[in-house]
Write a protein that holds these residues in place. Structure first.
Motif, PDB file in Angstrom:
ATOM      1  N   LEU A 128      19.301 -36.813   5.171  1.00  0.00           N
ATOM      2  CA  LEU A 128      19.442 -35.509   5.280  1.00  0.00           C
ATOM      3  C   LEU A 128      19.262 -34.897   6.237  1.00  0.00           C
ATOM      4  CD1 LEU A 128      16.705 -35.049   2.775  1.00  0.00           C
ATOM      5  CD2 LEU A 128      19.132 -34.457   2.223  1.00  0.00           C
ATOM      6  N   PRO A 129      18.553 -34.917   7.692  1.00  0.00           N
ATOM      7  CA  PRO A 129      19.698 -34.408   9.279  1.00  0.00           C
ATOM      8  C   PRO A 129      20.869 -34.193   9.157  1.00  0.00           C
ATOM      9  CG  PRO A 129      16.733 -35.140   9.477  1.00  0.00           C
ATOM     10  CD  PRO A 129      18.017 -35.623   8.124  1.00  0.00           C
ATOM     11  N   HIS A 130      21.768 -35.258   8.956  1.00  0.00           N
ATOM     12  CA  HIS A 130      22.650 -35.462   9.228  1.00  0.00           C
ATOM     13  C   HIS A 130      23.906 -35.405   8.510  1.00  0.00           C
ATOM     14  CE1 HIS A 130      21.113 -38.575  12.460  1.00  0.00           C
ATOM     15  NE2 HIS A 130      20.400 -39.183  11.794  1.00  0.00           N
ATOM     16  N   ILE A 131      23.039 -35.517   7.029  1.00  0.00           N
ATOM     17  CA  ILE A 131      24.080 -34.837   6.525  1.00  0.00           C
ATOM     18  C   ILE A 131      24.428 -33.146   6.619  1.00  0.00           C
ATOM     19  CG2 ILE A 131      24.318 -34.657   3.848  1.00  0.00           C
ATOM     20  CD1 ILE A 131      23.118 -37.253   3.536  1.00  0.00           C
ATOM     21  N   ILE A 132      22.974 -32.966   6.602  1.00  0.00           N
ATOM     22  CA  ILE A 132      22.596 -30.649   6.713  1.00  0.00           C
ATOM     23  C   ILE A 132      24.308 -30.497   7.618  1.00  0.00           C
ATOM     24  CG2 ILE A 132      21.215 -28.693   7.083  1.00  0.00           C
ATOM     25  CD1 ILE A 132      19.437 -30.368   5.936  1.00  0.00           C
ATOM     26  N   ASN A 133      23.368 -31.323   9.154  1.00  0.00           N
ATOM     27  CA  ASN A 133      24.279 -31.158  10.512  1.00  0.00           C
ATOM     28  C   ASN A 133      25.916 -31.121  10.482  1.00  0.00           C
ATOM     29  OD1 ASN A 133      22.123 -29.919  12.052  1.00  0.00           O
ATOM     30  ND2 ASN A 133      21.754 -32.253  12.112  1.00  0.00           N
ATOM     31  N   TRP A 134      25.864 -32.693   9.132  1.00  0.00           N
ATOM     32  CA  TRP A 134      27.643 -32.616   9.198  1.00  0.00           C
ATOM     33  C   TRP A 134      28.662 -31.872   7.879  1.00  0.00           C
ATOM     34  CZ3 TRP A 134      30.181 -35.333   4.690  1.00  0.00           C
ATOM     35  CH2 TRP A 134      31.599 -35.409   5.319  1.00  0.00           C
ATOM     36  N   PHE A 135      28.218 -31.153   6.812  1.00  0.00           N
ATOM     37  CA  PHE A 135      27.861 -30.464   6.546  1.00  0.00           C
ATOM     38  C   PHE A 135      28.468 -29.066   6.906  1.00  0.00           C
ATOM     39  CE2 PHE A 135      26.497 -32.126   2.391  1.00  0.00           C
ATOM     40  CZ  PHE A 135      28.128 -31.518   1.793  1.00  0.00           C
ATOM     41  N   LEU A 136      27.214 -28.663   8.288  1.00  0.00           N
ATOM     42  CA  LEU A 136      27.103 -27.171   8.877  1.00  0.00           C
ATOM     43  C   LEU A 136      28.059 -27.224   9.575  1.00  0.00           C
ATOM     44  CD1 LEU A 136      25.964 -24.519   9.309  1.00  0.00           C
ATOM     45  CD2 LEU A 136      24.314 -25.901  11.363  1.00  0.00           C
ATOM     46  N   ASN A 137      28.995 -28.033  10.323  1.00  0.00           N
ATOM     47  CA  ASN A 137      29.499 -28.464  11.358  1.00  0.00           C
ATOM     48  C   ASN A 137      30.905 -28.547  10.372  1.00  0.00           C
ATOM     49  OD1 ASN A 137      28.100 -28.894  13.845  1.00  0.00           O
ATOM     50  ND2 ASN A 137      28.216 -31.418  13.039  1.00  0.00           N
ATOM     51  N   ASP A 138      31.199 -29.063   9.442  1.00  0.00           N
ATOM     52  CA  ASP A 138      32.588 -28.875   8.786  1.00  0.00           C
ATOM     53  C   ASP A 138      32.376 -27.223   8.171  1.00  0.00           C
ATOM     54  OD1 ASP A 138      34.751 -30.495   7.525  1.00  0.00           O
ATOM     55  OD2 ASP A 138      33.477 -30.049   5.637  1.00  0.00           O
ATOM     56  N   TYR A 139      31.441 -26.872   7.949  1.00  0.00           N
ATOM     57  CA  TYR A 139      31.636 -25.535   7.440  1.00  0.00           C
ATOM     58  C   TYR A 139      31.688 -24.436   8.746  1.00  0.00           C
ATOM     59  CZ  TYR A 139      30.359 -20.688   7.011  1.00  0.00           C
ATOM     60  OH  TYR A 139      30.126 -19.736   6.120  1.00  0.00           O
ATOM     61  N   ASN A 140      31.661 -24.390   9.872  1.00  0.00           N
ATOM     62  CA  ASN A 140      31.917 -24.099  11.528  1.00  0.00           C
ATOM     63  C   ASN A 140      33.545 -24.041  11.441  1.00  0.00           C
ATOM     64  OD1 ASN A 140      29.215 -22.587  12.056  1.00  0.00           O
ATOM     65  ND2 ASN A 140      28.263 -24.349  13.322  1.00  0.00           N
ATOM     66  N   GLU A 141      33.764 -25.728  11.427  1.00  0.00           N
ATOM     67  CA  GLU A 141      35.018 -25.816  12.116  1.00  0.00           C
ATOM     68  C   GLU A 141      36.095 -24.776  10.558  1.00  0.00           C
ATOM     69  OE1 GLU A 141      38.064 -29.813  11.223  1.00  0.00           O
ATOM     70  OE2 GLU A 141      36.013 -29.604  12.530  1.00  0.00           O
ATOM     71  N   GLN A 142      35.789 -25.136   9.448  1.00  0.00           N
ATOM     72  CA  GLN A 142      36.424 -24.361   9.005  1.00  0.00           C
ATOM     73  C   GLN A 142      36.570 -22.634   8.937  1.00  0.00           C
ATOM     74  OE1 GLN A 142      35.985 -25.431   4.453  1.00  0.00           O
ATOM     75  NE2 GLN A 142      35.761 -27.391   4.639  1.00  0.00           N
ATOM     76  N   LYS A 143      35.362 -22.079   8.654  1.00  0.00           N
ATOM     77  CA  LYS A 143      35.125 -21.316   8.762  1.00  0.00           C
ATOM     78  C   LYS A 143      35.473 -20.200  10.276  1.00  0.00           C
ATOM     79  CE  LYS A 143      34.292 -20.602   4.444  1.00  0.00           C
ATOM     80  NZ  LYS A 143      35.361 -19.669   3.557  1.00  0.00           N
ATOM     81  N   ASN A 144      35.979 -21.184  11.416  1.00  0.00           N
ATOM     82  CA  ASN A 144      35.891 -20.539  12.835  1.00  0.00           C
ATOM     83  C   ASN A 144      34.489 -20.059  13.213  1.00  0.00           C
ATOM     84  OD1 ASN A 144      36.719 -20.859  14.991  1.00  0.00           O
ATOM     85  ND2 ASN A 144      37.879 -18.544  15.154  1.00  0.00           N
ATOM     86  N   GLN A 145      33.277 -20.809  13.085  1.00  0.00           N
ATOM     87  CA  GLN A 145      31.821 -19.827  13.276  1.00  0.00           C
ATOM     88  C   GLN A 145      31.062 -20.494  14.517  1.00  0.00           C
ATOM     89  OE1 GLN A 145      30.409 -17.078  11.842  1.00  0.00           O
ATOM     90  NE2 GLN A 145      32.679 -16.699  11.166  1.00  0.00           N
ATOM     91  N   SER A 146      29.766 -20.548  14.472  1.00  0.00           N
ATOM     92  CA  SER A 146      29.131 -21.305  15.156  1.00  0.00           C
ATOM     93  C   SER A 146      27.530 -21.267  14.902  1.00  0.00           C
ATOM     94  CB  SER A 146      28.621 -21.342  16.993  1.00  0.00           C
ATOM     95  OG  SER A 146      28.862 -19.687  17.177  1.00  0.00           O
ATOM     96  N   LEU A 147      27.724 -21.356  13.473  1.00  0.00           N
ATOM     97  CA  LEU A 147      26.435 -21.199  12.890  1.00  0.00           C
ATOM     98  C   LEU A 147      25.181 -22.557  13.332  1.00  0.00           C
ATOM     99  CD1 LEU A 147      26.981 -19.630   9.227  1.00  0.00           C
ATOM    100  CD2 LEU A 147      26.270 -18.735  11.539  1.00  0.00           C
ATOM    101  N   LYS A 148      24.012 -22.350  13.364  1.00  0.00           N
ATOM    102  CA  LYS A 148      22.808 -23.257  14.148  1.00  0.00           C
ATOM    103  C   LYS A 148      22.378 -23.330  12.732  1.00  0.00           C
ATOM    104  CE  LYS A 148      23.657 -24.133  19.237  1.00  0.00           C
ATOM    105  NZ  LYS A 148      23.690 -23.378  19.743  1.00  0.00           N
ATOM    106  N   ILE A 149      21.136 -24.363  12.172  1.00  0.00           N
ATOM    107  CA  ILE A 149      20.850 -24.763  11.434  1.00  0.00           C
ATOM    108  C   ILE A 149      19.102 -24.861  11.977  1.00  0.00           C
ATOM    109  CG2 ILE A 149      20.124 -26.715  10.765  1.00  0.00           C
ATOM    110  CD1 ILE A 149      19.514 -26.220   7.834  1.00  0.00           C
ATOM    111  N   ASP A 150      17.721 -23.655  12.343  1.00  0.00           N
ATOM    112  CA  ASP A 150      16.438 -24.507  12.646  1.00  0.00           C
ATOM    113  C   ASP A 150      15.542 -25.495  12.398  1.00  0.00           C
ATOM    114  OD1 ASP A 150      14.367 -21.984  14.104  1.00  0.00           O
ATOM    115  OD2 ASP A 150      13.573 -23.445  11.778  1.00  0.00           O
ATOM    116  N   GLU A 151      15.378 -25.592  12.879  1.00  0.00           N
ATOM    117  CA  GLU A 151      14.415 -26.933  12.671  1.00  0.00           C
ATOM    118  C   GLU A 151      13.669 -26.826  11.535  1.00  0.00           C
ATOM    119  OE1 GLU A 151      11.236 -29.287  15.535  1.00  0.00           O
ATOM    120  OE2 GLU A 151      13.425 -28.960  16.687  1.00  0.00           O
TER     121      GLU A 151
END
Length: 192
Positions: free
Chosen positions: A148-171
């Protein structure tokens, strides 16, 4: 909901066919004629309700990848036609007299144990051995919490790339997501 279609598309996206189309189709909940027309196509008037020509998923995926999910729910005639296509790369749309050649990679999905279905004479052994060259078993998210941590980061990276964002997820947020049971599986996670 374990992510079969999502994985199939990612396989397509890293393959030599990535410049061509990825097409997905599920056999669930459709009758025989609808499945045949959707996969293989149909000419205008070839069945009741065919008011226009239906191109079909195979032609739509020419040069690319067609993912067919819930193959176990397809009627025998559909599976027989798929076996012929896998062996010859040729198919016939409904109402069409000539064979059409197509260069399409098929990826097949199911949530059933096809070996058990074969033993119960509910699935064809020859088709199974044709489609089971590489089998990926995808357990539900609740059984692969370490991913799950890898999948979540992968989704987040994909989202950031599509939306030109730099969001991060809290531990702590990641920890809560890992502890959750995910009854809706990958489909539920993908919806966030």
């Amino acid at each position: 909901g374990v992510g079969k279609s999502y994985l199939a598309e990612k396989i397509h996206n890293i393959s030599k066919r990535q410049e061509k189309r990825f097409v997905s189709f599920s056999c669930g909940g459709l009758n025989e004629t609808s499945i045949i027309a959707n996969i293989f196509g149909a000419t205008k008037g070839s069945f009741t309700g065919a008011i226009n020509e239906i191109k079909g998923k195979i032609r739509a995926a020419e040069g690319g990848t067609l993912f067919i999910d819930e193959i176990d729910r397809a009627p025998r005639i559909v599976r027989d036609k798929l076996l012929v296509f896998l062996e010859t790369k040729k198919f016939q749309p409904l109402g069409f007299d000539d064979d059409i050649y197509a260069d399409v990679r098929l990826l097949i999905g199911t949530n059933q144990d096809l070996i058990k279905l074969i033993e119960n004479e509910q699935f064809e052994e020859d088709l199974y051995y044709r489609i089971a060259k590489r089998v990926f078993e995808i357990p539900p998210l609740r059984k692969r919490k370490g991913d799950l941590p890898h999948i979540i980061n992968w989704f987040l990276n994909d989202y950031n790339e599509q939306k030109n964002q730099s969001l991060k997820i809290d531990e702590n947020a990641t920890k809560l997501l890992v502890e959750y049971n995910w009854p809706g599986n990958f489909r539920q996670l993908n919806g966030y």
